[in-house]
Every structure is written in structure tokens, then in C-alpha cells.
Design a protein around this motif. Sequence first.
Motif, PDB file in Angstrom:
ATOM      1  N   ASP A 135       0.812  -1.224   0.000  1.00 64.46           N
ATOM      2  CA  ASP A 135       0.000   0.000   0.000  1.00 64.46           C
ATOM      3  C   ASP A 135       0.844   1.272   0.000  1.00 64.46           C
ATOM      4  O   ASP A 135       0.383   2.338   0.387  1.00 64.46           O
ATOM      5  CB  ASP A 135      -0.973  -0.005   1.183  1.00 64.46           C
ATOM      6  N   ALA A 137      -5.816   1.334  -3.981  1.00 65.96           N
ATOM      7  CA  ALA A 137      -5.857   1.369  -2.511  1.00 65.96           C
ATOM      8  C   ALA A 137      -4.484   1.626  -1.883  1.00 65.96           C
ATOM      9  O   ALA A 137      -4.188   1.180  -0.779  1.00 65.96           O
ATOM     10  CB  ALA A 137      -6.486   0.094  -1.945  1.00 65.96           C
ATOM     11  N   VAL A 138      -3.647   2.379  -2.597  1.00 60.79           N
ATOM     12  CA  VAL A 138      -2.355   2.784  -2.045  1.00 60.79           C
ATOM     13  C   VAL A 138      -2.613   3.890  -1.034  1.00 60.79           C
ATOM     14  O   VAL A 138      -3.434   4.785  -1.269  1.00 60.79           O
ATOM     15  CB  VAL A 138      -1.397   3.247  -3.168  1.00 60.79           C
ATOM     16  N   GLN A 139      -1.923   3.839   0.082  1.00 62.72           N
ATOM     17  CA  GLN A 139      -2.127   4.814   1.154  1.00 62.72           C
ATOM     18  C   GLN A 139      -1.189   6.016   1.051  1.00 62.72           C
ATOM     19  O   GLN A 139      -1.593   7.145   1.288  1.00 62.72           O
ATOM     20  CB  GLN A 139      -1.930   4.141   2.522  1.00 62.72           C
TER      21      GLN A 139
END
Length: 153
Positions: A67, A101-103
Motif C-alpha cells: 500500500d 488502494a495505495v495509502q
Amino acid sequence: MYFNKSAGNLPAFARALFLVSAEAYPTGSPWTEKQFLEHLLQHGSHYFFVLKAGAVVGYLGIQTVLDESEIMNFAVLPSYKRLGLGKQLMAECVSFLKQEAVQTLFLEVREGNIAALNFYKRNGFKKIGSRSGYYHHPVEDAVLMSLNIQEVT
């Protein structure tokens, strides 16, 4: 545009990235053409680019693991700077990372590259640290920055 590795000609695209990089960076490309190709072949590498008259004039390359993602290379030809291409590339990258959905998106930038530092700040990046003597030709510190992808509107 997003570069689709499975449908694209990787050596030709690596060459195009190298040529932009060689012209965009004051000290020449930090990567060789071979390094671009090797990065394109890595799992988790992604590239966004802008075409003008059929030629790549700017690109943003990232590496994603789980992520988190890191900007590996980002360049726009000098004659195309200040036309919003960097902002366009960043917006495409952030949109892609949100879908994945990378943070967090990380980067390193030369301490003396005021234009780049200001660009990243305007795009929501925050300074999180530094690396002494990280860059060479000339030797210079790196500013470490991050962007919380999920907070970007």
C-alpha cells in the motif's frame, strides 16, 4: 496516459523516457536507458506520460509495494514546463493509486530544486525528513516527502 506494459514496446518506451530525462535534468539523465527498461520490467512499476506530436514530452514513474508507492523518476521537457503537464501527470498518478488502494506516495527531491519542492508542496506533499549527501553531480541533500493518497480530493 497510463503506459500499458503488456501492450507497449518496452525498449522504445524506455528510450523515449531516457531522451526526456536527458534533456530535462540539468546534469543529464540520472538513469541510463537500460535502467529505465529494467524498471519497466519490474513488478509494481507504473508509468504515466504525455504525448505531443507523437512524442513523449513528460512522464512520471512510480514503484508500488503493497500500500505504498514511490516516485522513482519524474520529468517534463524544458520547452513544455509551466503548461500544467506535471500537474496532469500527478493527478493521473494519484487517481490510479487511489483505485489501487495505495495509502502513501513518497519521493526524494534535491534540496536545491526549489521549483520541484514548491510543486510538490502545492500538490499536498509534506516534508518528512532528509538524507545528507544523497545526490551526486553535485553532491546535495535530499528532501524526503510524502502524500497521504486517501486524503487527496
